[in-house]
Design an enzyme around this catalytic site. Structure first.
Site, PDB file in Angstrom:
ATOM      1  N   TYR A 124       0.743  -1.594   0.176  1.00 21.04           N
ATOM      2  CA  TYR A 124       0.013  -0.301  -0.208  1.00 21.04           C
ATOM      3  C   TYR A 124       1.129   1.804   0.339  1.00 21.04           C
ATOM      4  CZ  TYR A 124      -4.642   2.669   0.102  1.00 21.04           C
ATOM      5  OH  TYR A 124      -5.303   3.091   0.335  1.00 21.04           O
TER       6      TYR A 124
ATOM      7  N   LYS B  38      -2.734   8.357   3.065  1.00 17.48           N
ATOM      8  CA  LYS B  38      -4.520   8.417   3.578  1.00 17.48           C
ATOM      9  C   LYS B  38      -4.127   8.379   4.896  1.00 17.48           C
ATOM     10  CE  LYS B  38      -7.013   6.080   0.415  1.00 17.48           C
ATOM     11  NZ  LYS B  38      -8.293   6.915  -0.468  1.00 17.48           N
TER      12      LYS B  38
HETATM   13  C1  1JT Z   1      -5.480   3.287  -5.024  1.00 13.23           C
HETATM   14  C2  1JT Z   1      -5.261   2.155  -5.606  1.00 13.23           C
HETATM   15  C3  1JT Z   1      -5.863   3.905  -3.730  1.00 13.23           C
HETATM   16  C4  1JT Z   1      -6.291   0.795  -4.731  1.00 13.23           C
HETATM   17  C5  1JT Z   1      -6.625   1.880  -3.668  1.00 13.23           C
HETATM   18  C6  1JT Z   1      -7.038   2.473  -2.412  1.00 13.23           C
HETATM   19  N1  1JT Z   1      -6.922   2.774  -2.162  1.00 13.23           N
HETATM   20  C7  1JT Z   1      -7.403   1.452  -1.453  1.00 13.23           C
HETATM   21  N2  1JT Z   1      -6.879   0.705  -2.497  1.00 13.23           N
HETATM   22  C8  1JT Z   1      -7.470  -0.436  -2.204  1.00 13.23           C
HETATM   23  C9  1JT Z   1      -6.023  -1.529  -1.623  1.00 13.23           C
HETATM   24  C10 1JT Z   1      -5.427  -1.259  -2.811  1.00 13.23           C
HETATM   25  C11 1JT Z   1      -3.412  -1.490  -2.484  1.00 13.23           C
HETATM   26  C12 1JT Z   1      -3.421  -2.614  -0.609  1.00 13.23           C
HETATM   27  C13 1JT Z   1      -4.563  -3.102  -0.677  1.00 13.23           C
HETATM   28  C14 1JT Z   1      -6.072  -1.866  -1.088  1.00 13.23           C
HETATM   29  C15 1JT Z   1      -5.079   2.141  -7.120  1.00 13.23           C
HETATM   30  C16 1JT Z   1      -4.835   2.944  -7.824  1.00 13.23           C
HETATM   31  C17 1JT Z   1      -4.166   3.996  -6.901  1.00 13.23           C
HETATM   32  C18 1JT Z   1      -4.919   5.303  -5.696  1.00 13.23           C
HETATM   33  O1  1JT Z   1      -2.028  -3.315  -0.797  1.00 13.23           O
HETATM   34  C19 1JT Z   1      -2.357  -4.401   0.349  1.00 13.23           C
HETATM   35  C20 1JT Z   1      -2.433  -1.163  -2.535  1.00 13.23           C
END
Ligand code: 1JT
Length: 255
Positions: free
Chosen positions: A155, A162
């Site tokens: 993440y 965030k």
């Molecule tokens: C973005 C993306 C913001 C994916 C996102 C996000 N906020 C939550 N997610 C889902 C997620 C992403 C990751 C994760 C777990 C859930 C992608 C495009 C950019 C903005 O890591 C295990 C990385």
């Protein structure tokens, strides 16, 4: 039952496709009687958002890139016919794909600032543009994720963005509270959206969650949307500056 958002006007930023959390929220707001205004980031997304907006009876659909102050300056004209704005849903984030896979320590200055601009500062810009239009008070909400306070593999730069976003929610709540404008974040558990699918590791998170989560299932965009209805409605009138988890209980777990 009476509709919870009757007579309210809501601006929803961040619909990209039918899996978007913003789209689930738009559907729930329409179900509860709100007039819904949707935005799309650019020409590339215009047709898709217009089609989805048509399906739910969106009152207006217009271009708004949250990184452009001139786009946010269009808000007063777009809501003029409704007299006032009551709710804003900010469901916007971006980071470079390589910053969501290689070690966080390798994040470039440009990648860091891009994630902060699109994912965190944009809430401040949107709140500043929307607040003067919320003449009867209002509710501003954004979407966040547990990676803001815990280290979630991959993440990375989004977690730091965030964290800034959640801090911005608290400072905005304090600034706008005297105008009876509430500002909150919904922290959604892992859901299968298009952005999530762009990310390495989300597949295994979705597979493992039903065994681990206190509610023993994955999260559903519709339950995130119903919490957004609560926050936008008068039922949420005492809630501001909060991060509400809608994650089947996953954030409770220590290991
Ligand atoms: C973005 C993306 C913001 C994916 C996102 C996000 N906020 C939550 N997610 C889902 C997620 C992403 C990751 C994760 C777990 C859930 C992608 C495009 C950019 C903005 O890591 C295990 C990385």
């Amino acid at each position: 039952m009476a509709q919870l958002l009757e007579g309210k006007t809501a601006l929803i930023l961040g619909v990209a496709n039918k899996w978007s959390l913003a789209y689930a929220i738009a559907q729930a707001f329409r179900r509860e009687g709100a007039a819904v205004l949707l935005t799309y980031q650019n020409e590339r997304l215009k047709a898709a958002v217009e089609e989805l907006g048509g399906e739910i009876g969106a009152a207006r659909i217009f271009e708004c890139d949250v990184t452009k102050d001139e786009d946010l300056a269009k808000l007063p004209a777009e809501i003029a016919e409704f007299g006032k704005l009551d709710a804003v849903v900010h469901s916007v984030a971006f980071a470079n794909r390589e910053d969501l896979s290689r070690p966080f320590v390798e994040t470039s200055r440009a990648g860091f600032l891009l994630a902060q601009d699109v994912s965190a500062y944009s809430l401040v810009a949107v709140a500043r543009a929307a607040a003067p239009l919320m003449k009867a008070g209002g509710s501003i909400m954004t979407l966040t994720y547990l990676g803001s306070t815990r280290v979630v593999p991959n993440y990375n730069v989004m977690g730091v963005a965030k964290a800034a976003l959640e801090a911005a929610v608290r400072y905005l709540a304090n600034d706008l509270g005297p105008s009876n404008i509430r500002v909150n974040a919904i922290s959604a558990g892992p859901v299968k959206t298009a952005s999530a699918r762009a990310v390495k590791g989300i597949g295994s998170m979705l597979e493992e969650a039903p065994a681990r989560a206190p509610l023993r299932r994955n999260c559903d965009p519709a339950e995130v949307a119903d919490t957004a209805v609560f926050l936008a409605s008068d039922l949420g009138r005492g809630v501001t500056g909060n991060v509400i988890f809608v994650d089947a209980g996953l954030q409770l777990l220590g290991a």
